[in-house]
Design a protein around this motif. Structure first.
Motif, PDB file in Angstrom:
ATOM      1  N   ILE A 222     -22.870  41.761  35.804  1.00 21.80           N
ATOM      2  CA  ILE A 222     -24.267  42.253  35.253  1.00 21.80           C
ATOM      3  C   ILE A 222     -24.265  43.461  34.397  1.00 21.80           C
ATOM      4  O   ILE A 222     -24.167  44.703  34.963  1.00 21.80           O
ATOM      5  CB  ILE A 222     -25.237  42.567  36.445  1.00 21.80           C
ATOM      6  N   ASP A 223     -23.856  43.267  33.058  1.00 19.33           N
ATOM      7  CA  ASP A 223     -23.748  44.045  31.922  1.00 19.33           C
ATOM      8  C   ASP A 223     -25.100  44.297  31.612  1.00 19.33           C
ATOM      9  O   ASP A 223     -25.391  44.262  30.055  1.00 19.33           O
ATOM     10  CB  ASP A 223     -22.860  44.012  31.000  1.00 19.33           C
ATOM     11  N   GLY A 224     -26.062  44.492  32.389  1.00 22.93           N
ATOM     12  CA  GLY A 224     -27.680  44.572  31.730  1.00 22.93           C
ATOM     13  C   GLY A 224     -28.344  43.458  32.538  1.00 22.93           C
ATOM     14  O   GLY A 224     -27.586  42.385  32.840  1.00 22.93           O
ATOM     15  N   LEU A 230     -31.317  37.713  35.175  1.00 21.76           N
ATOM     16  CA  LEU A 230     -30.617  37.504  36.270  1.00 21.76           C
ATOM     17  C   LEU A 230     -31.300  36.876  37.590  1.00 21.76           C
ATOM     18  O   LEU A 230     -30.546  36.120  37.946  1.00 21.76           O
ATOM     19  CB  LEU A 230     -30.605  39.090  36.947  1.00 21.76           C
ATOM     20  N   ARG A 231     -32.442  36.763  37.627  1.00 26.53           N
ATOM     21  CA  ARG A 231     -33.190  36.077  38.678  1.00 26.53           C
ATOM     22  C   ARG A 231     -33.045  34.567  38.228  1.00 26.53           C
ATOM     23  O   ARG A 231     -32.815  33.573  39.094  1.00 26.53           O
ATOM     24  CB  ARG A 231     -34.635  36.210  38.401  1.00 26.53           C
ATOM     25  N   ARG A 232     -32.991  34.070  36.925  1.00 30.72           N
ATOM     26  CA  ARG A 232     -32.794  32.650  36.735  1.00 30.72           C
ATOM     27  C   ARG A 232     -31.596  32.155  37.172  1.00 30.72           C
ATOM     28  O   ARG A 232     -31.395  31.109  37.512  1.00 30.72           O
ATOM     29  CB  ARG A 232     -33.125  32.545  35.319  1.00 30.72           C
ATOM     30  N   LEU A 252     -25.548  50.337  33.096  1.00 28.99           N
ATOM     31  CA  LEU A 252     -26.264  49.186  32.332  1.00 28.99           C
ATOM     32  C   LEU A 252     -27.258  48.603  33.314  1.00 28.99           C
ATOM     33  O   LEU A 252     -28.390  47.862  32.564  1.00 28.99           O
ATOM     34  CB  LEU A 252     -25.273  48.184  31.907  1.00 28.99           C
ATOM     35  N   CYS A 253     -27.398  48.769  34.437  1.00 31.21           N
ATOM     36  CA  CYS A 253     -28.415  48.179  35.245  1.00 31.21           C
ATOM     37  C   CYS A 253     -29.623  49.162  35.632  1.00 31.21           C
ATOM     38  O   CYS A 253     -30.550  48.798  36.116  1.00 31.21           O
ATOM     39  CB  CYS A 253     -27.828  47.729  36.455  1.00 31.21           C
ATOM     40  N   ALA A 257     -33.220  48.706  37.793  1.00 25.44           N
ATOM     41  CA  ALA A 257     -32.485  48.210  38.833  1.00 25.44           C
ATOM     42  C   ALA A 257     -33.053  47.545  39.974  1.00 25.44           C
ATOM     43  O   ALA A 257     -32.546  46.878  40.860  1.00 25.44           O
ATOM     44  CB  ALA A 257     -32.072  49.973  39.382  1.00 25.44           C
ATOM     45  N   GLU A 258     -34.629  47.741  39.879  1.00 28.20           N
ATOM     46  CA  GLU A 258     -35.256  47.049  41.060  1.00 28.20           C
ATOM     47  C   GLU A 258     -35.317  45.458  41.051  1.00 28.20           C
ATOM     48  O   GLU A 258     -35.406  45.035  41.960  1.00 28.20           O
ATOM     49  CB  GLU A 258     -36.752  47.402  40.774  1.00 28.20           C
ATOM     50  N   ARG A 259     -34.847  44.990  39.753  1.00 28.52           N
ATOM     51  CA  ARG A 259     -34.379  43.605  39.557  1.00 28.52           C
ATOM     52  C   ARG A 259     -33.205  43.000  40.157  1.00 28.52           C
ATOM     53  O   ARG A 259     -33.090  42.049  40.272  1.00 28.52           O
ATOM     54  CB  ARG A 259     -34.664  43.065  38.162  1.00 28.52           C
ATOM     55  N   LEU A 260     -32.211  43.982  40.625  1.00 32.41           N
ATOM     56  CA  LEU A 260     -31.254  43.295  41.284  1.00 32.41           C
ATOM     57  C   LEU A 260     -31.472  42.909  42.623  1.00 32.41           C
ATOM     58  O   LEU A 260     -30.795  42.053  42.934  1.00 32.41           O
ATOM     59  CB  LEU A 260     -30.229  44.787  41.670  1.00 32.41           C
ATOM     60  N   ARG A 261     -32.908  43.244  43.074  1.00 32.28           N
ATOM     61  CA  ARG A 261     -33.204  42.707  44.334  1.00 32.28           C
ATOM     62  C   ARG A 261     -33.734  41.176  44.000  1.00 32.28           C
ATOM     63  O   ARG A 261     -33.961  40.396  45.093  1.00 32.28           O
ATOM     64  CB  ARG A 261     -34.453  43.422  45.125  1.00 32.28           C
ATOM     65  N   ASP A 262     -33.739  40.697  43.043  1.00 35.96           N
ATOM     66  CA  ASP A 262     -33.991  39.242  42.720  1.00 35.96           C
ATOM     67  C   ASP A 262     -32.856  38.251  42.958  1.00 35.96           C
ATOM     68  O   ASP A 262     -32.877  37.152  43.158  1.00 35.96           O
ATOM     69  CB  ASP A 262     -34.129  39.000  41.190  1.00 35.96           C
ATOM     70  N   ILE A 263     -31.616  38.928  43.270  1.00 40.38           N
ATOM     71  CA  ILE A 263     -30.426  38.216  43.642  1.00 40.38           C
ATOM     72  C   ILE A 263     -30.661  37.556  45.051  1.00 40.38           C
ATOM     73  O   ILE A 263     -30.746  38.277  46.054  1.00 40.38           O
ATOM     74  CB  ILE A 263     -29.232  39.016  43.472  1.00 40.38           C
ATOM     75  N   ASP A 264     -30.460  36.303  45.166  1.00 39.30           N
ATOM     76  CA  ASP A 264     -30.877  35.874  46.586  1.00 39.30           C
ATOM     77  C   ASP A 264     -29.618  36.029  47.551  1.00 39.30           C
ATOM     78  O   ASP A 264     -28.461  36.256  46.989  1.00 39.30           O
ATOM     79  CB  ASP A 264     -30.947  34.256  46.312  1.00 39.30           C
ATOM     80  N   PRO A 265     -30.160  36.343  48.999  1.00 36.70           N
ATOM     81  CA  PRO A 265     -29.243  36.805  49.686  1.00 36.70           C
ATOM     82  C   PRO A 265     -27.979  35.814  49.873  1.00 36.70           C
ATOM     83  O   PRO A 265     -27.022  36.139  50.452  1.00 36.70           O
ATOM     84  CB  PRO A 265     -29.895  36.846  51.170  1.00 36.70           C
ATOM     85  N   SER A 266     -27.800  34.374  49.485  1.00 33.59           N
ATOM     86  CA  SER A 266     -26.932  33.553  49.681  1.00 33.59           C
ATOM     87  C   SER A 266     -25.674  33.878  48.721  1.00 33.59           C
ATOM     88  O   SER A 266     -24.697  33.576  48.981  1.00 33.59           O
ATOM     89  CB  SER A 266     -27.516  32.141  49.057  1.00 33.59           C
ATOM     90  N   HIS A 267     -25.859  34.790  47.832  1.00 34.42           N
ATOM     91  CA  HIS A 267     -24.837  35.148  46.700  1.00 34.42           C
ATOM     92  C   HIS A 267     -24.511  36.377  47.211  1.00 34.42           C
ATOM     93  O   HIS A 267     -24.674  37.278  47.913  1.00 34.42           O
ATOM     94  CB  HIS A 267     -25.632  35.314  45.288  1.00 34.42           C
ATOM     95  N   ASP A 268     -23.390  37.001  46.802  1.00 27.76           N
ATOM     96  CA  ASP A 268     -22.640  38.112  46.942  1.00 27.76           C
ATOM     97  C   ASP A 268     -22.778  39.263  45.898  1.00 27.76           C
ATOM     98  O   ASP A 268     -22.688  38.728  44.770  1.00 27.76           O
ATOM     99  CB  ASP A 268     -21.091  37.989  47.247  1.00 27.76           C
ATOM    100  N   ILE A 269     -22.605  40.446  46.108  1.00 30.23           N
ATOM    101  CA  ILE A 269     -22.745  41.329  45.038  1.00 30.23           C
ATOM    102  C   ILE A 269     -21.421  42.468  45.139  1.00 30.23           C
ATOM    103  O   ILE A 269     -21.133  42.890  46.262  1.00 30.23           O
ATOM    104  CB  ILE A 269     -24.171  42.456  45.099  1.00 30.23           C
ATOM    105  N   GLY A 270     -20.775  42.792  44.088  1.00 32.80           N
ATOM    106  CA  GLY A 270     -19.675  43.652  44.209  1.00 32.80           C
ATOM    107  C   GLY A 270     -19.863  44.738  42.844  1.00 32.80           C
ATOM    108  O   GLY A 270     -20.874  44.859  42.558  1.00 32.80           O
ATOM    109  N   CYS A 271     -18.888  45.486  42.680  1.00 33.24           N
ATOM    110  CA  CYS A 271     -18.675  46.662  41.848  1.00 33.24           C
ATOM    111  C   CYS A 271     -18.122  46.488  40.666  1.00 33.24           C
ATOM    112  O   CYS A 271     -17.262  45.783  40.469  1.00 33.24           O
ATOM    113  CB  CYS A 271     -18.358  47.679  42.648  1.00 33.24           C
TER     114      CYS A 271
END
Length: 477
Positions: A222-224, A230-232, A252-253, A257-271
């Motif tokens: 997520i470079d922005g 991102l939601r799509r 870049l996010c 930043a609030e739109r990071l919550r658009d990522i569904d919990p079924s996916h993973d998030i890293g750094c």
């Protein structure tokens, strides 16, 4: 006889680090030896032991890489040292990898091809100054493969450059200067052939759980966030049954930043770090990683222990910084592409943070390249590439780790993920997240077993669940 390879330690530890990485990737039994070993196969780079002639005379088989003539205990037809960009190792099942090396060249009977006049048209049917890449030498009851190519040292070599990522594509990216995944395949083939020379089977652990042929992983850096892009991606992947591992870059996010919550919990998030760049020192890299992870924690984002480096760039200082901050893996095309996971070595010392090599193609780089050339990205080309990569990597038994970014892939996700899911389901692939692959490789790496041959194969030890033995018989089956 115990089936294990001996690795002779050079005075310069980094010279044999690649052989250690290969044996650990394969989980084939091996050990580091400083005395005459009780082993059927010996691996050396740069130096040979004083007892090598007796070892070969008595039936031992050795693979000697990165060899200058004075290190070999028999006469050779030494031609000289060449500066070569490529080595044709098609006979070792790995094509023509980029090596970008100084290579001592030998005439003789062997396999592969070194062309001292590279990128030349053939005229009058003449092929001057072409020599085998690897030469075979019989000695007493045994013998050795020897080559000037520093296979092992190249596996840990630093450096990246802009170049084509595969021979059959004009796609370019700033990736590792050396095709390490192909060199490791060549080294593996030499090891298998060495066991075969002694009439012995080659034993290793399967790379994936159960009988899966390969693993499929999709990651998004997520470079922005780019509005709803991102939601799509998140929604389209979930609908297609694909779990994505996202990597967040703080700087870049932050604007969205609030739109990071658009990522569904079924996916993973890293750094993906704070500043979108690599630093030279461990301290600077640590701060860059730690600040991003602390920021995600403040936002209440449940993140994994995974990391991928900005711009695909890697160095030893970064790997040490990741270990300091509790990160377990990274995935950086500036250091390795396409191949199996591995633990890097730093001058003879194994590092704790493993590398999960990725296919370096991304939608965003493809769009940028098209713009540089004044053309448009052909419709469907991204999906077509991803599906080809799935088939190509799976056929080779290598992981399929694909990636892109929200900027342009966000507009293509709805059309790409259904076809990609169909290509994955058509093959015996394990669909995993980056974290699951990381955990699997760690479990497999911890397996402890021994193999013996006395007219038949015996294996002792305990293997973790779903980790299985594979055997290649001397005739190659």
């Amino acid at each position: 006889m115990q089936l294990r390879a001996g690795i002779y330690p050079s005075r310069h530890p980094e010279q044999t680090d690649g052989w250690r990485i290969l044996c650990e990737q394969e989980k084939t039994p091996h050990f580091l030896t400083t005395e005459r070993p009780d082993c059927p196969v010996l691996l050396c780079e740069g130096e040979t032991p004083v007892w090598l002639p007796d070892y070969l005379q008595e039936g031992g088989i050795a693979v000697l890489s990165g060899m200058h003539p004075e290190e070999l205990p028999f006469p050779t037809d030494y031609i000289g040292t060449a500066a070569l960009e490529f080595a044709d190792l098609t006979e070792l099942d790995c094509g023509t990898p980029r090596i970008a090396s100084l290579v001592p060249v030998y005439a003789g009977s062997g396999i592969g091809l070194l062309r001292l006049h590279e990128s030349r048209k053939i005229k009058c049917g003449l092929h001057p100054d072409e020599y085998p890449a690897v030469v075979w030498q019989s000695v007493g009851k045994g013998g050795c493969w020897y080559t000037g190519i520093p296979f092992s040292e190249l596996i840990c070599a630093l450096g990246d450059t802009l170049r084509r990522t595969t021979p059959d594509s004009d796609f370019t990216e700033r990736i590792t200067s050396v095709d390490k995944h192909l060199l490791l395949r060549a080294m593996r083939e030499l090891l298998i052939r060495s066991y075969g020379k002694r009439g012995l089977p080659y034993v290793y652990l399967h790379y994936y759980p159960g009988n899966y042929q390969s693993v499929f992983v999709f990651r998004v850096d997520i470079d922005g966030i780019y509005g709803d892009h991102l939601r799509r991606i998140s929604d389209a992947a979930k609908k297609a049954g694909i779990r994505v591992t996202f990597y967040t870059n703080k700087s870049l996010c932050e604007p969205e930043a609030e739109r990071l919550r658009d990522i569904d919990p079924s996916h993973d998030i890293g750094c993906h770090a704070d500043v979108h760049n690599l630093f030279t020192t461990q301290e600077e890299n640590f701060r860059n990683v730690h600040d991003c992870r602390a920021w995600m924690k403040e936002l209440g984002i449940d993140y994994t222990t995974g990391f991928v480096a900005p711009r695909g760039m890697w160095n030893f200082a970064l790997n040490r910084a990741l270990e300091e901050d509790g990160v377990t893996y990274t995935s950086d095309f500036g250091y390795a592409v396409f191949g199996l996971p591995f633990y890097p070595y730093d001058h003879g010392t194994r590092m704790a943070v493993k590398q999960l090599p990725v296919d370096p193609f991304s939608t965003e780089r493809a769009v940028a390249k098209a713009e540089e050339e004044g053309t448009a990205l052909p419709e469907g080309s991204v999906t077509d590439y991803f599906c080809r990569s799935v088939r190509r990597q799976a056929e080779a038994g290598l992981p399929v780790i694909l990636y892109s970014h929200p900027q342009h892939f966000g507009l293509l996700a709805e059309e790409t993920f259904p076809r990609l899911a169909e290509a994955v389901r058509a093959l015996p692939l394990w669909h995993a997240t980056m974290g699951e692959l990381d955990a699997w490789w760690q479990k497999r790496d911890g397996a402890d077993y021994a193999a013996f041959w006395e007219d038949s194969l015996t294996v002792t030890g305990d293997l973790p669940e779903n980790v299985s033995i594979r055997v290649i018989e001397p005739k190659g089956e």
